[in-house]
Design an enzyme around this catalytic site. Structure first.
Site, PDB file in Angstrom:
ATOM      1  N   HIS A 106      41.629   7.648 -56.723  1.00 39.12           N
ATOM      2  CA  HIS A 106      42.731   7.757 -55.764  1.00 39.12           C
ATOM      3  C   HIS A 106      42.780   9.117 -55.091  1.00 39.12           C
ATOM      4  O   HIS A 106      43.788   9.466 -54.469  1.00 39.12           O
ATOM      5  CB  HIS A 106      44.057   7.463 -56.469  1.00 39.12           C
ATOM      6  N   HIS A 126      45.090   2.802 -51.801  1.00 39.04           N
ATOM      7  CA  HIS A 126      45.097   1.729 -50.848  1.00 39.04           C
ATOM      8  C   HIS A 126      45.017   2.282 -49.429  1.00 39.04           C
ATOM      9  O   HIS A 126      45.626   3.277 -49.106  1.00 39.04           O
ATOM     10  CB  HIS A 126      46.319   0.825 -51.029  1.00 39.04           C
ATOM     11  N   GLY A 160      45.478  -3.723 -48.303  1.00 40.86           N
ATOM     12  CA  GLY A 160      45.984  -4.106 -46.999  1.00 40.86           C
ATOM     13  C   GLY A 160      44.921  -4.439 -45.968  1.00 40.86           C
ATOM     14  O   GLY A 160      45.201  -4.432 -44.768  1.00 40.86           O
ATOM     15  N   MET A 180      42.564  -8.912 -52.252  1.00 39.73           N
ATOM     16  CA  MET A 180      43.299  -9.660 -53.273  1.00 39.73           C
ATOM     17  C   MET A 180      44.035 -10.819 -52.598  1.00 39.73           C
ATOM     18  O   MET A 180      43.475 -11.871 -52.357  1.00 39.73           O
ATOM     19  CB  MET A 180      44.263  -8.736 -54.017  1.00 39.73           C
ATOM     20  N   SER A 181      45.298 -10.581 -52.239  1.00 30.74           N
ATOM     21  CA  SER A 181      46.117 -11.643 -51.656  1.00 30.74           C
ATOM     22  C   SER A 181      45.647 -12.043 -50.263  1.00 30.74           C
ATOM     23  O   SER A 181      46.001 -13.114 -49.773  1.00 30.74           O
ATOM     24  CB  SER A 181      47.586 -11.202 -51.607  1.00 30.74           C
TER      25      SER A 181
END
Length: 215
Positions: A106, A126, A160, A180-181
Site C-alpha cells: 500500500h 486501491h 474500483g 472483485m465485484s
C-alpha cells in the site's frame, strides 16, 4: 507485445455455489488467475473452494490468499500474502519452490522492498474509489505509476477498476488488473469479464514488467 493479465478476487461475501454459478459461463481464457480470498472460512472450506473452482475453470490458475496450509494441501500454484500473513521468506520456506508468492502493498516503500523479500509480484491499490474501501481516499494513477517504477517485480492494480478505466490504469505500466465485484457483483459476469479482457488485449500500453504466471 506482453499480455496484460486479469486476476479475479473473491469477495468473501458470496457462497461457493454462487461464485461457481457466476463463473461457469465464462470462456476458458478470459480470467488468468482467481484468488480465493475468504478470510472467515476454514482451511477445509478453502480446499473445497479450490477444488470446485479448479473444476469449473480448468485453464485458470487458482491462488489462495493467506492460508498456506490449504494452498499446500491443494497444490495451488500461487499464494497471496497480506499484513496478517506469514512474511514472504517464511512462506517461501514452507511452500514448493515453484509456488508463486504475491504480496499486497500500500505504499511506495513497500513496493520497493518487495523484491528483496522474495515475492514474485505485488498487488497495489486501491486505485479508484470502491465500496470495499468506503471512505478511504483512493491512491490514483500517479501513485500507481510511481509504484510500478519503483518495483522490481510485476505490479497488479486493484480497486474500483471498471472496463471504462482499464486503459488509464494500464498507462502506468502495470502488468494487469485485479477485479472483485466488478465481475462477481455484475448481473452478467461472463459478458463483463469479456469487456475487461477486450480492454486489456486492445491496450496500446506495454507492461513495464510482465506477469507470466506459472508458465
Amino acid at each position: 507485445m506482453p499480455k496484460h493479465v486479469m486476476h479475479l478476487v473473491t469477495t468473501g461475501k458470496q457462497p461457493l455455489d454462487q461464485v461457481v454459478s457466476k463463473l461457469a459461463s465464462c470462456p476458458p481464457d478470459v480470467i488468468d488467475t482467481i484468488h480465493i480470498r475468504e478470510k472467515s472460512r476454514s482451511a477445509k472450506e478453502i480446499f473445497e473452494w479450490y477444488t470446485a473452482l479448479r473444476s469449473t475453470l480448468p485453464k485458470t490458475h487458482i491462488f489462495v490468499n493467506d492460508r498456506l496450509d490449504a494452498a499446500a494441501a491443494a497444490g495451488a500454484p500461487g499464494v497471496q500474502l497480506g499484513y496478517t500473513s506469514l512474511p514472504p521468506r517464511l512462506a517461501r520456506a514452507i511452500l514448493p519452490a515453484s509456488t508463486l508468492i504475491g504480496l499486497s502493498v500500500h505504499s511506495l516503500e513497500e513496493a520497493a522492498r518487495a523484491h528483496n523479500e522474495g515475492v514474485d509480484y505485488i498487488l497495489y491499490g486501491h486505485i479508484f474509489a470502491t465500496g470495499s474501501k468506503a471512505g478511504v481516499e483512493p491512491r490514483g494513477i500517479e501513485a500507481l505509476a510511481a509504484v510500478v517504477e519503483a518495483a522490481r517485480v510485476p505490479v497488479i492494480a486493484i480497486g474500483g477498476i471498471e472496463p471504462g478505466n482499464v486503459e488509464e490504469v494500464l498507462s502506468s505500466g502495470c502488468a494487469g488488473i485485479a477485479v472483485m465485484s466488478g465481475i462477481l457483483g455484475h448481473g452478467d459476469p461472463a459478458k463483463q469479464a469479456m469487456r475487461y479482457r477486450e480492454r486489456l488485449d486492445g491496450s496500446r500500453h506495454t507492461p513495464r514488467i510482465a506477469f507470466h504466471g506459472n508458465e
